[in-house]
Write a protein that holds these residues in place. Structure first.
Motif, PDB file in Angstrom:
ATOM      1  N   ARG A 109     -39.906 -85.300  30.797  1.00 38.97           N
ATOM      2  CA  ARG A 109     -40.482 -85.695  32.079  1.00 38.97           C
ATOM      3  C   ARG A 109     -40.660 -84.517  33.032  1.00 38.97           C
ATOM      4  NH1 ARG A 109     -37.561 -91.449  33.760  1.00 38.97           N
ATOM      5  NH2 ARG A 109     -38.328 -92.666  31.967  1.00 38.97           N
ATOM      6  N   ASN A 110     -39.762 -83.539  32.940  1.00 39.54           N
ATOM      7  CA  ASN A 110     -39.868 -82.408  33.857  1.00 39.54           C
ATOM      8  C   ASN A 110     -41.050 -81.515  33.486  1.00 39.54           C
ATOM      9  OD1 ASN A 110     -38.153 -81.781  31.527  1.00 39.54           O
ATOM     10  ND2 ASN A 110     -37.993 -79.738  32.426  1.00 39.54           N
ATOM     11  N   GLU A 111     -41.598 -80.832  34.468  1.00 35.83           N
ATOM     12  CA  GLU A 111     -42.759 -79.973  34.271  1.00 35.83           C
ATOM     13  C   GLU A 111     -42.354 -78.708  33.515  1.00 35.83           C
ATOM     14  OE1 GLU A 111     -46.658 -79.081  34.259  1.00 35.83           O
ATOM     15  OE2 GLU A 111     -45.792 -80.897  35.092  1.00 35.83           O
ATOM     16  N   THR A 112     -43.079 -78.397  32.440  1.00 35.04           N
ATOM     17  CA  THR A 112     -42.798 -77.205  31.647  1.00 35.04           C
ATOM     18  C   THR A 112     -44.108 -76.491  31.309  1.00 35.04           C
ATOM     19  OG1 THR A 112     -42.949 -78.393  29.541  1.00 35.04           O
ATOM     20  CG2 THR A 112     -40.779 -78.279  30.583  1.00 35.04           C
ATOM     21  N   ASP A 113     -43.986 -75.237  30.888  1.00 38.54           N
ATOM     22  CA  ASP A 113     -45.153 -74.496  30.414  1.00 38.54           C
ATOM     23  C   ASP A 113     -45.392 -74.760  28.930  1.00 38.54           C
ATOM     24  OD1 ASP A 113     -45.780 -73.002  32.870  1.00 38.54           O
ATOM     25  OD2 ASP A 113     -43.801 -72.119  32.533  1.00 38.54           O
ATOM     26  N   MET A 114     -44.335 -74.965  28.193  1.00 38.28           N
ATOM     27  CA  MET A 114     -44.439 -75.359  26.795  1.00 38.28           C
ATOM     28  C   MET A 114     -43.191 -76.134  26.429  1.00 38.28           C
ATOM     29  SD  MET A 114     -43.793 -71.725  24.765  1.00 38.28           S
ATOM     30  CE  MET A 114     -45.319 -71.043  25.369  1.00 38.28           C
ATOM     31  N   ALA A 115     -43.320 -76.954  25.407  1.00 39.23           N
ATOM     32  CA  ALA A 115     -42.183 -77.775  25.005  1.00 39.23           C
ATOM     33  C   ALA A 115     -42.170 -77.915  23.490  1.00 39.23           C
ATOM     34  CB  ALA A 115     -42.266 -79.156  25.654  1.00 39.23           C
ATOM     35  N   ILE A 116     -40.987 -77.754  22.918  1.00 43.65           N
ATOM     36  CA  ILE A 116     -40.788 -78.134  21.527  1.00 43.65           C
ATOM     37  C   ILE A 116     -40.328 -79.584  21.545  1.00 43.65           C
ATOM     38  CG2 ILE A 116     -39.497 -77.704  19.407  1.00 43.65           C
ATOM     39  CD1 ILE A 116     -39.203 -74.811  20.221  1.00 43.65           C
ATOM     40  N   VAL A 117     -41.057 -80.451  20.870  1.00 43.41           N
ATOM     41  CA  VAL A 117     -40.746 -81.877  20.925  1.00 43.41           C
ATOM     42  C   VAL A 117     -40.392 -82.397  19.531  1.00 43.41           C
ATOM     43  CG1 VAL A 117     -42.269 -82.205  22.901  1.00 43.41           C
ATOM     44  CG2 VAL A 117     -43.149 -82.630  20.605  1.00 43.41           C
TER      45      VAL A 117
ATOM     46  N   ARG B  68     -53.051 -81.698  24.149  1.00 44.36           N
ATOM     47  CA  ARG B  68     -52.315 -80.442  24.140  1.00 44.36           C
ATOM     48  C   ARG B  68     -52.526 -79.678  22.837  1.00 44.36           C
ATOM     49  NH1 ARG B  68     -47.518 -80.422  28.281  1.00 44.36           N
ATOM     50  NH2 ARG B  68     -48.085 -82.251  29.482  1.00 44.36           N
ATOM     51  N   VAL B  69     -52.396 -78.372  22.922  1.00 39.85           N
ATOM     52  CA  VAL B  69     -52.364 -77.546  21.716  1.00 39.85           C
ATOM     53  C   VAL B  69     -51.036 -77.823  21.021  1.00 39.85           C
ATOM     54  CG1 VAL B  69     -52.334 -75.192  20.825  1.00 39.85           C
ATOM     55  CG2 VAL B  69     -53.795 -75.767  22.773  1.00 39.85           C
TER      56      VAL B  69
ATOM     57  N   TYR C 295     -42.486 -80.055  17.066  1.00 41.74           N
ATOM     58  CA  TYR C 295     -43.817 -79.536  17.377  1.00 41.74           C
ATOM     59  C   TYR C 295     -43.789 -78.758  18.690  1.00 41.74           C
ATOM     60  CZ  TYR C 295     -45.309 -82.935  13.855  1.00 41.74           C
ATOM     61  OH  TYR C 295     -45.457 -83.647  12.694  1.00 41.74           O
ATOM     62  N   LEU C 296     -44.489 -77.638  18.712  1.00 37.04           N
ATOM     63  CA  LEU C 296     -44.643 -76.875  19.941  1.00 37.04           C
ATOM     64  C   LEU C 296     -45.911 -77.347  20.647  1.00 37.04           C
ATOM     65  CD1 LEU C 296     -43.700 -74.500  21.748  1.00 37.04           C
ATOM     66  CD2 LEU C 296     -45.159 -73.013  20.364  1.00 37.04           C
ATOM     67  N   LYS C 297     -45.777 -77.743  21.908  1.00 36.43           N
ATOM     68  CA  LYS C 297     -46.916 -78.268  22.653  1.00 36.43           C
ATOM     69  C   LYS C 297     -47.092 -77.503  23.967  1.00 36.43           C
ATOM     70  CE  LYS C 297     -47.168 -83.061  20.986  1.00 36.43           C
ATOM     71  NZ  LYS C 297     -48.621 -83.118  20.759  1.00 36.43           N
ATOM     72  N   LEU C 298     -48.343 -77.214  24.285  1.00 33.14           N
ATOM     73  CA  LEU C 298     -48.687 -76.611  25.571  1.00 33.14           C
ATOM     74  C   LEU C 298     -50.128 -76.952  25.915  1.00 33.14           C
ATOM     75  CD1 LEU C 298     -49.386 -72.809  25.176  1.00 33.14           C
ATOM     76  CD2 LEU C 298     -48.909 -74.257  23.229  1.00 33.14           C
ATOM     77  N   ARG C 299     -50.470 -76.779  27.164  1.00 32.03           N
ATOM     78  CA  ARG C 299     -51.818 -77.102  27.617  1.00 32.03           C
ATOM     79  C   ARG C 299     -52.797 -75.996  27.208  1.00 32.03           C
ATOM     80  NH1 ARG C 299     -48.293 -78.464  31.589  1.00 32.03           N
ATOM     81  NH2 ARG C 299     -48.251 -80.676  32.193  1.00 32.03           N
ATOM     82  N   PRO C 300     -54.018 -76.367  26.821  1.00 34.97           N
ATOM     83  CA  PRO C 300     -54.979 -75.361  26.358  1.00 34.97           C
ATOM     84  C   PRO C 300     -55.237 -74.256  27.377  1.00 34.97           C
ATOM     85  CG  PRO C 300     -55.756 -77.557  25.814  1.00 34.97           C
ATOM     86  CD  PRO C 300     -54.543 -77.744  26.680  1.00 34.97           C
ATOM     87  N   ASP C 301     -55.334 -74.611  28.669  1.00 37.77           N
ATOM     88  CA  ASP C 301     -55.652 -73.591  29.666  1.00 37.77           C
ATOM     89  C   ASP C 301     -54.504 -72.597  29.856  1.00 37.77           C
ATOM     90  OD1 ASP C 301     -54.285 -75.796  30.703  1.00 37.77           O
ATOM     91  OD2 ASP C 301     -54.916 -75.395  32.747  1.00 37.77           O
ATOM     92  N   ASP C 302     -53.280 -72.976  29.455  1.00 37.09           N
ATOM     93  CA  ASP C 302     -52.152 -72.055  29.594  1.00 37.09           C
ATOM     94  C   ASP C 302     -52.201 -70.915  28.587  1.00 37.09           C
ATOM     95  OD1 ASP C 302     -51.088 -73.349  31.744  1.00 37.09           O
ATOM     96  OD2 ASP C 302     -49.667 -74.551  30.602  1.00 37.09           O
ATOM     97  N   LEU C 303     -53.020 -71.045  27.545  1.00 38.75           N
ATOM     98  CA  LEU C 303     -53.146 -69.958  26.581  1.00 38.75           C
ATOM     99  C   LEU C 303     -53.790 -68.721  27.192  1.00 38.75           C
ATOM    100  CD1 LEU C 303     -54.222 -71.885  23.354  1.00 38.75           C
ATOM    101  CD2 LEU C 303     -52.040 -70.734  23.775  1.00 38.75           C
TER     102      LEU C 303
END
Length: 283
Positions: free
Chosen positions: A118-126, A135-136, A252-260
């Protein structure tokens, strides 16, 4: 949901907030609020815009706070990692990364959730099943589970079949948000083609806790045999039956495309993928 409360929070007049909202709506060509009732209600356009605005302000505040402490430093990269994976696998990786890239700061959070935190992150392993979202997504670790227990428990049940062994011992569960209590054991029983009352036993919020209980007390945990390979190799944990399965879950590693576009985030992503690949190859 109140122009007046928003104005007070921003220390400006209510009319100023209202004018800015009207200007934003005119620019977008869409209403953001329904003002027809007794209170403000977000329109579909407003609901779509809200999480992006919240994320942008959150990142801005995070960066400003970092600059306030050290004007030369960039903002830390916020990474969420499930507790058991962090303790068993990722902690040494983080130390190696910090030694190799001391100027890149990392803030790590951890909580026993399935899917995104729930908390805001730049990337997350889920920890999750395969899924498609906006998400990527990179597969880091495919889970392979088997029943594990202490050497003492295994010694008390020599020669028993898998079905009989599990029937005679408490099952140790890991709770998954939004999922039935016995989901993982039910999946294991179905794939192993055995009968099993999958709901009995004790439940823990992390896999590490369940395995620790199995090592130091009674009960059988369903654990990732690769993740706990050191404990198995040392004899503190026993796999009494050769019955490992892929239960459909993975990390899985997840992050937003624009953060790349952020070089530091892109570097951390590539580095983590390479580290997990090397570990799997070595295993």
């Amino acid at each position: 949901m109140s122009f007046t409360a928003g104005a007070q929070a921003l220390n400006v007049s209510q009319s100023a907030v209202s004018r800015h909202i009207i200007s934003l709506e005119e620019m977008l060509g869409q209403k953001l609020f329904d003002r027809s009732g007794q209170k403000l209600v977000l329109t579909p356009a407003g609901a779509a815009l809200l999480p992006e605005v919240r994320r942008s302000f959150d990142r801005l505040e995070h960066t400003m706070n970092a600059i306030g402490v050290d004007p030369q430093a960039g903002r830390p990269i916020r990474i969420h990692i499930p507790p058991s994976l962090l303790q068993q696998v990722v902690m040494p990786m983080i130390g190696a990364f910090h030694a190799e890239y001391p100027d890149i700061r990392i803030d790590i959070s951890s909580s026993p959730v399935t899917g995104l935190p729930r908390n805001e992150t730049d990337m997350a392993i889920v920890f999750d099943r395969p899924n498609i979202d906006d998400r990527v997504t990179d597969l880091l670790w495919l889970v392979r589970v088997a029943p594990v227990c202490s050497p003492a428990v295994a010694a008390r049940h020599p020669g028993k079949s898998l079905e009989a062994f599990l029937a005679d011992n408490d099952l140790l569960h890991v709770t998954l948000a939004g999922e039935p209590r016995g989901l993982l054991w039910s999946t294991f029983a179905r794939q192993s083609r055995i009968a099993l009352d999958a709901n009995r036993g004790l439940a823990f919020d992390t896999l590490s806790s369940a395995v620790s209980y199995a090592m130091h007390s009674n009960g059988v945990a369903l654990a990732d045999v690769e993740m706990f390979a050191p404990e198995i190799a040392a004899g503190r944990l026993v796999v009494p039956h050769d019955a490992a399965i892929n239960d459909g879950f993975g990390y899985y590693l997840k992050l937003r495309p624009d953060d790349l576009a952020d070089p530091s985030i892109s570097l951390v992503r590539s580095w983590l993928i390479a580290q997990f690949a090397a570990r799997q190859a070595a295993g």
